[in-house]
Design a protein around this motif. Structure first.
Motif, PDB file in Angstrom:
ATOM      1  N   SER A  83      -2.864  49.392   1.619  1.00 22.78           N
ATOM      2  CA  SER A  83      -2.199  48.818   2.792  1.00 22.78           C
ATOM      3  C   SER A  83      -0.703  48.646   2.584  1.00 22.78           C
ATOM      4  O   SER A  83       0.077  48.652   3.541  1.00 22.78           O
ATOM      5  N   MET A  84      -0.296  48.491   1.324  1.00 21.85           N
ATOM      6  CA  MET A  84       1.118  48.247   1.037  1.00 21.85           C
ATOM      7  C   MET A  84       1.945  49.522   0.919  1.00 21.85           C
ATOM      8  O   MET A  84       3.172  49.479   0.968  1.00 21.85           O
ATOM      9  N   ILE A  85       1.284  50.652   0.762  1.00 23.19           N
ATOM     10  CA  ILE A  85       2.003  51.892   0.448  1.00 23.19           C
ATOM     11  C   ILE A  85       2.944  52.324   1.577  1.00 23.19           C
ATOM     12  O   ILE A  85       4.073  52.769   1.333  1.00 23.19           O
ATOM     13  N   PRO A 168      -4.183  42.963  13.147  1.00 22.72           N
ATOM     14  CA  PRO A 168      -5.465  43.013  12.440  1.00 22.72           C
ATOM     15  C   PRO A 168      -5.429  42.221  11.129  1.00 22.72           C
ATOM     16  O   PRO A 168      -4.392  42.138  10.484  1.00 22.72           O
ATOM     17  N   MET A 169      -6.607  41.668  10.756  1.00 23.37           N
ATOM     18  CA  MET A 169      -6.732  40.885   9.537  1.00 23.37           C
ATOM     19  C   MET A 169      -7.369  41.735   8.436  1.00 23.37           C
ATOM     20  O   MET A 169      -8.209  42.595   8.709  1.00 23.37           O
ATOM     21  N   LEU A 170      -6.945  41.509   7.198  1.00 23.86           N
ATOM     22  CA  LEU A 170      -7.534  42.174   6.040  1.00 23.86           C
ATOM     23  C   LEU A 170      -8.340  41.168   5.240  1.00 23.86           C
ATOM     24  O   LEU A 170      -7.885  40.046   5.004  1.00 23.86           O
ATOM     25  N   LEU A 180      -2.458  41.850   8.285  1.00 28.52           N
ATOM     26  CA  LEU A 180      -1.916  43.118   7.792  1.00 28.52           C
ATOM     27  C   LEU A 180      -0.401  43.131   7.904  1.00 28.52           C
ATOM     28  O   LEU A 180       0.292  43.711   7.055  1.00 28.52           O
ATOM     29  N   TRP A 181       0.150  42.453   8.931  1.00 29.01           N
ATOM     30  CA  TRP A 181       1.604  42.450   9.127  1.00 29.01           C
ATOM     31  C   TRP A 181       2.320  41.752   7.977  1.00 29.01           C
ATOM     32  O   TRP A 181       3.419  42.143   7.590  1.00 29.01           O
ATOM     33  N   MET A 182       1.703  40.714   7.410  1.00 32.40           N
ATOM     34  CA  MET A 182       2.303  40.034   6.269  1.00 32.40           C
ATOM     35  C   MET A 182       2.315  40.955   5.052  1.00 32.40           C
ATOM     36  O   MET A 182       3.290  41.022   4.312  1.00 32.40           O
ATOM     37  N   VAL A 183       1.228  41.681   4.848  1.00 33.17           N
ATOM     38  CA  VAL A 183       1.153  42.623   3.732  1.00 33.17           C
ATOM     39  C   VAL A 183       2.226  43.699   3.871  1.00 33.17           C
ATOM     40  O   VAL A 183       2.911  44.046   2.906  1.00 33.17           O
ATOM     41  N   LEU A 184       2.397  44.226   5.102  1.00 32.74           N
ATOM     42  CA  LEU A 184       3.398  45.263   5.329  1.00 32.74           C
ATOM     43  C   LEU A 184       4.811  44.723   5.126  1.00 32.74           C
ATOM     44  O   LEU A 184       5.690  45.439   4.617  1.00 32.74           O
ATOM     45  N   ILE A 204       9.080  41.036  -8.076  1.00 35.31           N
ATOM     46  CA  ILE A 204       9.011  40.206  -6.873  1.00 35.31           C
ATOM     47  C   ILE A 204       7.655  40.359  -6.181  1.00 35.31           C
ATOM     48  O   ILE A 204       7.144  39.419  -5.582  1.00 35.31           O
ATOM     49  N   ARG A 205       7.018  41.532  -6.303  1.00 32.52           N
ATOM     50  CA  ARG A 205       5.737  41.753  -5.617  1.00 32.52           C
ATOM     51  C   ARG A 205       4.609  40.963  -6.269  1.00 32.52           C
ATOM     52  O   ARG A 205       3.762  40.395  -5.577  1.00 32.52           O
ATOM     53  N   MET A 206       4.562  40.901  -7.607  1.00 30.04           N
ATOM     54  CA  MET A 206       3.485  40.163  -8.262  1.00 30.04           C
ATOM     55  C   MET A 206       3.496  38.684  -7.872  1.00 30.04           C
ATOM     56  O   MET A 206       2.478  38.151  -7.423  1.00 30.04           O
ATOM     57  N   PRO A 207       4.648  37.969  -7.977  1.00 31.06           N
ATOM     58  CA  PRO A 207       4.641  36.587  -7.510  1.00 31.06           C
ATOM     59  C   PRO A 207       4.437  36.472  -6.002  1.00 31.06           C
ATOM     60  O   PRO A 207       3.870  35.488  -5.522  1.00 31.06           O
ATOM     61  N   ALA A 208       4.874  37.480  -5.228  1.00 39.42           N
ATOM     62  CA  ALA A 208       4.662  37.443  -3.778  1.00 39.42           C
ATOM     63  C   ALA A 208       3.178  37.538  -3.447  1.00 39.42           C
ATOM     64  O   ALA A 208       2.683  36.832  -2.553  1.00 39.42           O
ATOM     65  N   LEU A 209       2.449  38.391  -4.163  1.00 34.70           N
ATOM     66  CA  LEU A 209       1.012  38.511  -3.928  1.00 34.70           C
ATOM     67  C   LEU A 209       0.295  37.200  -4.222  1.00 34.70           C
ATOM     68  O   LEU A 209      -0.655  36.822  -3.526  1.00 34.70           O
ATOM     69  N   PHE A 210       0.754  36.485  -5.251  1.00 37.10           N
ATOM     70  CA  PHE A 210       0.111  35.223  -5.609  1.00 37.10           C
ATOM     71  C   PHE A 210       0.574  34.075  -4.713  1.00 37.10           C
ATOM     72  O   PHE A 210      -0.230  33.382  -4.099  1.00 37.10           O
ATOM     73  N   TYR A 211       1.901  33.886  -4.620  1.00 36.72           N
ATOM     74  CA  TYR A 211       2.427  32.714  -3.918  1.00 36.72           C
ATOM     75  C   TYR A 211       2.387  32.860  -2.393  1.00 36.72           C
ATOM     76  O   TYR A 211       2.278  31.856  -1.678  1.00 36.72           O
ATOM     77  N   LEU A 212       2.498  34.088  -1.877  1.00 35.05           N
ATOM     78  CA  LEU A 212       2.543  34.277  -0.426  1.00 35.05           C
ATOM     79  C   LEU A 212       1.207  34.701   0.170  1.00 35.05           C
ATOM     80  O   LEU A 212       0.889  34.336   1.296  1.00 35.05           O
TER      81      LEU A 212
END
Length: 344
Positions: A83-85, A168-170, A180-184, A204-212
């Motif tokens: 989804s992030m690609i 849409p929700m993931l 999905l919009w947050m992931v994008l 920045i992506r690793m802490p974003a995946l955890f904290y956000l």
């Protein structure tokens, strides 16, 4: 002196050793290590385009190795990664165009360095503070990718973001639901940084995946690496088209990182989550300090500070990678020789 790829043997050994340390950090933190490689190449006098492009090529090669190990550990959420690609790809192209434009103005090196200091330092301080604050709780070493995530383990920011249910929700591993919009959005921003700074975006992506988003740290690391395979590959291809990838740099770095990436990946199943985050924060602070020292040296014409900066980069990579290996060995010893119970 013997030469290979047009480089001295000493320089090749230096790159191989540096690649080994970065590989450990890469596999452990889910970030490509080019946040250290790129400024190191800039300190050594390589042009901005070559430093950024070669950093991305190194990211691509090492991410493949580390992702395979995390896949074996069940720490990759493919739905989230795929989804992030799209967002990442668009962001990388925008970031690359910014670098090329700033390079024509002669501003690329300074702006990239200042951005490094602000991002690395800010995120490093935040992650370290949050980790130390939650250190007392302790976290299990093993992560069941299919188990429901405990609501108490999800940061408050992530809970707030998950409450905005914009379709849409993931549905992610652990029963997490997020728009999905947050992931994008996270993917685009990290892709922009990837193309602009020559990094995989993991810092920045690793802490974003955890904290956000609220993804458990080991799964955030594995999924981040999976995504970096694509962002690093796309980024290095785009830079290679404009002559920005130097294989004489990338090859010895990859030779060293091949072993280090597998060691670091295995360590994520041994060291607790808070330990991972503390090491992560300290690693970013070390990188930020090194780049800041180099900028001061350039601004005031103090050449010795460039050498100090390079030593800080090597030293911080050696210190943190050594700490990761040491913590993993200690965890293995505790598992094999558990402390006797003091209960009657």
């Amino acid at each position: 002196m013997m030469e290979l790829f047009g480089m001295s043997a000493t320089l090749i050994v230096l790159f191989v050793g540096f690649g080994l340390m970065i590989g450990v950090l890469f596999g452990f933190f889910g970030m490509g290590g080019s946040f250290l490689v790129t400024p190191a190449l800039l300190v050594m006098g390589y042009p901005s385009r070559v430093a950024v492009g070669s950093g991305l090529a190194f990211v691509f090669g090492t991410s493949v190795i580390a992702t395979l190990k995390h896949r074996d550990l069940g720490q990759v959420d493919y739905k989230l990664g795929v989804s992030m690609i799209i967002g990442t790809t668009i962001g990388i192209e925008v970031g690359k165009e910014l670098v090329l434009h700033l390079e024509t103005l002669g501003l690329a090196g300074n702006i990239i360095s200042v951005t490094y200091v602000v991002l690395l330092g800010g995120i490093g301080l935040f992650v370290t503070y949050e980790s130390l604050k939650g250190r007392s709780g302790g976290v299990d070493h093993d992560v069941d990718a299919d188990a429901e995530v405990d609501a108490d383990d999800i940061p408050d920011i992530a809970k707030k973001i998950q409450s905005y249910r914009v379709p849409p929700m993931l549905t992610l591993r652990g029963g997490i639901e997020v728009s999905l919009w947050m992931v994008l959005a996270v993917a685009f921003v990290t892709g922009l940084l990837s193309g602009f700074l020559g990094v995989g975006g993991g810092f920045i992506r690793m802490p974003a995946l955890f904290y956000l988003i609220g993804v458990p740290v080991p799964i955030a690391v594995g999924t981040d690496l999976f995504e970096i395979v694509f962002s690093g590959g796309i980024g290095s291809f785009l830079y290679a088209q404009s002559g920005g990838v130097d294989l004489s740099i990338v090859a010895p770095l990859l030779a060293g990182s091949a072993l280090g990436a597998r060691v670091g990946s295995a360590a994520t199943s041994l060291v607790d989550e808070e330990g991972i985050k503390i090491y992560f924060g300290l690693m970013l602070l070390g990188g930020a300090t090194a780049v800041a020292v180099r900028q001061v040296g350039n601004a005031y014409g103090i050449d010795v500070l460039n050498t100090v900066s390079f030593a800080l980069i090597i030293g911080s990579a050696l210190l943190v990678s050594g700490a990761v290996v040491y913590s993993s060995v200690q965890a293995l010893r505790e598992e094999r020789n558990p402390a006797p119970s003091t209960a009657d």
